[in-house]
Design a protein around this motif. Structure first.
Motif, PDB file in Angstrom:
ATOM      1  N   ALA A  34       0.848  -1.208   0.000  1.00 41.05           N
ATOM      2  CA  ALA A  34       0.000   0.000   0.000  1.00 41.05           C
ATOM      3  C   ALA A  34       0.876   1.248   0.000  1.00 41.05           C
ATOM      4  CB  ALA A  34      -0.907  -0.001   1.225  1.00 41.05           C
ATOM      5  N   ALA A  35       1.941   1.223   0.818  1.00 36.00           N
ATOM      6  CA  ALA A  35       2.838   2.386   0.865  1.00 36.00           C
ATOM      7  C   ALA A  35       3.592   2.535  -0.455  1.00 36.00           C
ATOM      8  CB  ALA A  35       3.819   2.239   2.025  1.00 36.00           C
ATOM      9  N   LEU A  36       3.932   1.400  -1.061  1.00 39.71           N
ATOM     10  CA  LEU A  36       4.634   1.456  -2.357  1.00 39.71           C
ATOM     11  C   LEU A  36       3.726   2.064  -3.423  1.00 39.71           C
ATOM     12  CD1 LEU A  36       7.216   0.764  -3.889  1.00 39.71           C
ATOM     13  CD2 LEU A  36       6.220  -1.466  -4.416  1.00 39.71           C
ATOM     14  N   LEU A  37       2.465   1.662  -3.397  1.00 39.11           N
ATOM     15  CA  LEU A  37       1.496   2.212  -4.350  1.00 39.11           C
ATOM     16  C   LEU A  37       1.351   3.717  -4.133  1.00 39.11           C
ATOM     17  CD1 LEU A  37      -0.605   1.551  -6.569  1.00 39.11           C
ATOM     18  CD2 LEU A  37      -2.295   1.342  -4.743  1.00 39.11           C
ATOM     19  N   LEU A  38       1.298   4.097  -2.872  1.00 36.30           N
ATOM     20  CA  LEU A  38       1.176   5.521  -2.541  1.00 36.30           C
ATOM     21  C   LEU A  38       2.406   6.293  -3.046  1.00 36.30           C
ATOM     22  CD1 LEU A  38      -0.599   7.586  -1.081  1.00 36.30           C
ATOM     23  CD2 LEU A  38       0.655   7.091   1.015  1.00 36.30           C
ATOM     24  N   ALA A  39       3.586   5.675  -2.885  1.00 36.11           N
ATOM     25  CA  ALA A  39       4.821   6.320  -3.360  1.00 36.11           C
ATOM     26  C   ALA A  39       4.779   6.496  -4.877  1.00 36.11           C
ATOM     27  CB  ALA A  39       6.029   5.491  -2.946  1.00 36.11           C
ATOM     28  N   LEU A  40       4.280   5.466  -5.577  1.00 40.30           N
ATOM     29  CA  LEU A  40       4.207   5.539  -7.043  1.00 40.30           C
ATOM     30  C   LEU A  40       3.225   6.621  -7.489  1.00 40.30           C
ATOM     31  CD1 LEU A  40       4.317   1.747  -7.988  1.00 40.30           C
ATOM     32  CD2 LEU A  40       6.111   3.458  -8.333  1.00 40.30           C
TER      33      LEU A  40
ATOM     34  N   PRO B 310      -7.553   7.588   3.878  1.00 37.13           N
ATOM     35  CA  PRO B 310      -8.065   6.231   3.706  1.00 37.13           C
ATOM     36  C   PRO B 310      -7.202   5.265   4.513  1.00 37.13           C
ATOM     37  CG  PRO B 310      -7.539   7.278   1.588  1.00 37.13           C
ATOM     38  CD  PRO B 310      -6.926   8.108   2.666  1.00 37.13           C
ATOM     39  N   GLY B 311      -7.758   4.603   5.465  1.00 38.61           N
ATOM     40  CA  GLY B 311      -7.023   3.604   6.240  1.00 38.61           C
ATOM     41  C   GLY B 311      -6.434   4.140   7.535  1.00 38.61           C
ATOM     42  N   LEU B 312      -6.301   5.456   7.656  1.00 35.12           N
ATOM     43  CA  LEU B 312      -5.742   6.089   8.859  1.00 35.12           C
ATOM     44  C   LEU B 312      -4.431   5.449   9.310  1.00 35.12           C
ATOM     45  CD1 LEU B 312      -8.936   6.779  11.016  1.00 35.12           C
ATOM     46  CD2 LEU B 312      -7.616   8.391   9.658  1.00 35.12           C
ATOM     47  N   PHE B 313      -3.442   5.402   8.413  1.00 31.29           N
ATOM     48  CA  PHE B 313      -2.124   4.905   8.796  1.00 31.29           C
ATOM     49  C   PHE B 313      -1.094   5.999   8.538  1.00 31.29           C
ATOM     50  CE2 PHE B 313      -2.742   3.829   4.353  1.00 31.29           C
ATOM     51  CZ  PHE B 313      -1.529   4.134   3.766  1.00 31.29           C
ATOM     52  N   VAL B 329      -3.033  13.906   5.538  1.00 29.05           N
ATOM     53  CA  VAL B 329      -3.022  15.210   6.203  1.00 29.05           C
ATOM     54  C   VAL B 329      -1.857  15.245   7.184  1.00 29.05           C
ATOM     55  CG1 VAL B 329      -5.485  15.684   6.010  1.00 29.05           C
ATOM     56  CG2 VAL B 329      -4.644  14.368   7.948  1.00 29.05           C
ATOM     57  N   ARG B 330      -1.380  16.460   7.427  1.00 34.14           N
ATOM     58  CA  ARG B 330      -0.271  16.635   8.373  1.00 34.14           C
ATOM     59  C   ARG B 330      -0.845  16.930   9.739  1.00 34.14           C
ATOM     60  NH1 ARG B 330       3.602  21.024   9.445  1.00 34.14           N
ATOM     61  NH2 ARG B 330       2.404  22.372   8.073  1.00 34.14           N
TER      62      ARG B 330
END
Lengths: 142, 363
Positions: A34-40, B310-313, B329-330
């Motif tokens: 998920a973080a990788l997708l967000l980075a892309l 989305p997901g609150l992480f 958001v910051r």
């Protein structure tokens, strides 16, 4: 000041590219898709101001539209951050509200003209000739 | 004096406010003198920032003199441009590049911590440099235009990364509460609560007592599986240490309960997680933590945590320019205080020594 608009778009692209580093590090540390997708996605969005700058310099009409919507979304997001979350420190205010607002203004008010660093140094007839040429290429209706 | 912790001037040391004030004066004066072009105004602004920074660095005469010389050089280039000197672009470009590089060297040497005035000044200089690198009006040199654009992007990205890194590692010269808090520093997004420099014997004893109580209180969590069973979950995995937070305790627990701290910090080693210490946290954002050991135990809070809606992480840390990934958001964290029960070289309340923690993690 189309040169200023061009340079501000480049600076905006570079600063937006940095944002992608956060989720990228997170993706590497947590091995999170998920973080990788967000980075892309973040990296891809950072390319938008580059495309807008290049498109405007090449006299493409779509670049102004794309830039308008991109800056509008950034501006709304920046205002929400400012009003709802009180993220109103100087740099944040200038980069997330001032910069999109300024670029929106330039995109809306500035006619297409040749990319120059100091257009005020040109004779007036050269500027006007540049304006007409730019409009002819980018705005078939005009 | 400590920098303001909120509002427009948040994070700006008092010694740097002069830079903003003189820049504003220069811009108004330039406008009245009919300097209306972007390059001229940007050069005036950065000259004003440097001149205004000199008095705040009077304790470092060489640095103060360099600030004044730099401002003078910018004004000289502007003046020469106005009398028709043809090489002003080259001179301005060289001066801007040298100034940006000098700042990066100062950051790398940890002589100065990046702050909003420095960040803003670099953005001004990068924009001015981008403008002077572009070909002259009417030029058809497409290759130079592309090269100048590419250089602007690369220089901005490199400078932004350096600012980010500089904020993360901190500096010896921090203009704030860090000056009197041993082995502590603020930086981008980590703000130390002001504390009086003088520490009383009672405060020293209270700080020592907190370390001992924390060591005894979190001893059962040496085994990370027990922490997981008690509701602690890994979050904020940045760096060699991993925070395990118990959200229920963080939101509703007693902020200084040694048996139930808001978070536990572990180093992930080859032989499993090793407990490094605990993190206490106030239940509400903006609520200052209680004074325990004065400057020995300063509370801090973060202003650069990005939370994905989305997901609150945690989706990352905001950049020095205040931006978060899309859909994030910051937020500002509640006040926090780390107590290291493992032998951190910076002491039980100092910053976690990254090199030591990495060595531990790879051991």
């Amino acid at each position: 000041v189309s040169a200023l608009r061009h340079v501000l778009l480049l600076v905006q692209a570079a600063t937006a590219g940095l944002v992608a580093l956060g989720p990228l590090l997170l993706a590497l540390a947590e091995r999170s898709p998920a973080a990788l997708l967000l980075a892309l996605v973040t990296g891809a969005l950072a390319c938008v101001p580059l495309a807008v700058a290049g498109g405007l310099a090449a006299g493409r009409g779509w670049a102004r539209t794309l830039g308008f919507w991109y800056e509008l979304i950034l501006l709304l997001s920046g205002v929400a951050n400012l009003v709802v979350l009180s993220n109103g420190d100087l740099v944040s205010l200038l980069c997330t509200v001032g910069l999109p607002l300024g670029l929106l203004w330039m995109l809306l008010h500035e006619p297409h003209k040749e990319l120059t660093a100091d257009s005020q140094e040109l004779p007036r007839w050269r500027l006007e000739a540049g304006d007409r040429g730019g409009r002819r290429r980018t705005d078939p209706g005009g | 004096m400590a920098p303001s912790s909120a509002g427009l001037l948040a994070g700006i040391p008092l010694q740097h406010l002069g830079g903003l004030a003189v820049a504003a004066v220069f811009l108004v004066a330039g406008w009245l003198l009919r300097v209306r072009d972007p390059v001229g105004l940007l050069l005036l602004a950065t000259a004003g920032v440097h001149l205004g920074l000199a008095p705040g660095h009077a304790s470092e005469p060489v640095l103060a003199a360099l600030f004044v010389a730099n401002a003078g050089a910018y004004l000289a280039v502007l003046g020469l441009r106005n009398v028709g000197w043809r090489r002003w672009r080259l001179a301005a470009g060289a001066l801007l590049t040298a100034t940006i590089l000098a700042y990066l060297v100062v950051l790398a040497a940890r002589r100065e911590a990046p702050d909003p005035v420095g960040t803003l000044d670099k953005l001004i200089e990068l924009t001015a440099l981008g403008l002077v690198m572009l070909p002259r009006a009417g030029s058809r040199r497409r290759l130079r235009r592309v090269a100048a654009s590419g250089a602007t992007v690369v220089l901005t990205a490199v400078t932004g990364s350096a600012l980010w890194l500089g904020g993360a590692v901190g500096a010896g010269h921090a203009h704030g509460v860090a000056d009197c808090t041993p082995n502590h520093h603020g930086g981008f997004g980590a703000v130390l609560r002001p504390a009086p420099c003088a520490v009383t014997p009672e405060q020293q004893a209270a700080a020592q007592r907190l370390v001992e109580e924390t060591r005894a209180g979190i001893a059962p969590y040496q085994d990370v599986r027990l922490a997981l069973a008690a509701g602690y979950r890994p979050t904020a995995p940045f760096g060699p240490a991993v925070h395990y937070t118990n959200q229920r305790v963080a939101d509703h627990g007693s902020p200084l309960d040694p048996r139930h701290p808001a978070a536990l910090v572990y180093a992930n080693t080859r032989h499993g997680a090793v407990l490094l210490g605990a993190m206490y946290q106030m239940p509400k954002v903006g609520q200052p933590g209680p004074d325990i050991g004065g400057a020995i135990t300063p509370w801090h809070y973060h202003t650069n945590v990005c939370i994905s809606l989305p997901g609150l992480f945690i989706s990352g840390l905001s950049t020095p320019f205040g931006a978060c990934p899309p859909g994030s958001v910051r937020i500002t964290s509640a006040d926090q205080l780390h107590v290291w029960t493992a032998p951190n070289p910076n002491g039980p309340f100092g910053d976690l020594d990254d090199a030591w923690a990495r060595r531990l993690a790879s051991s």
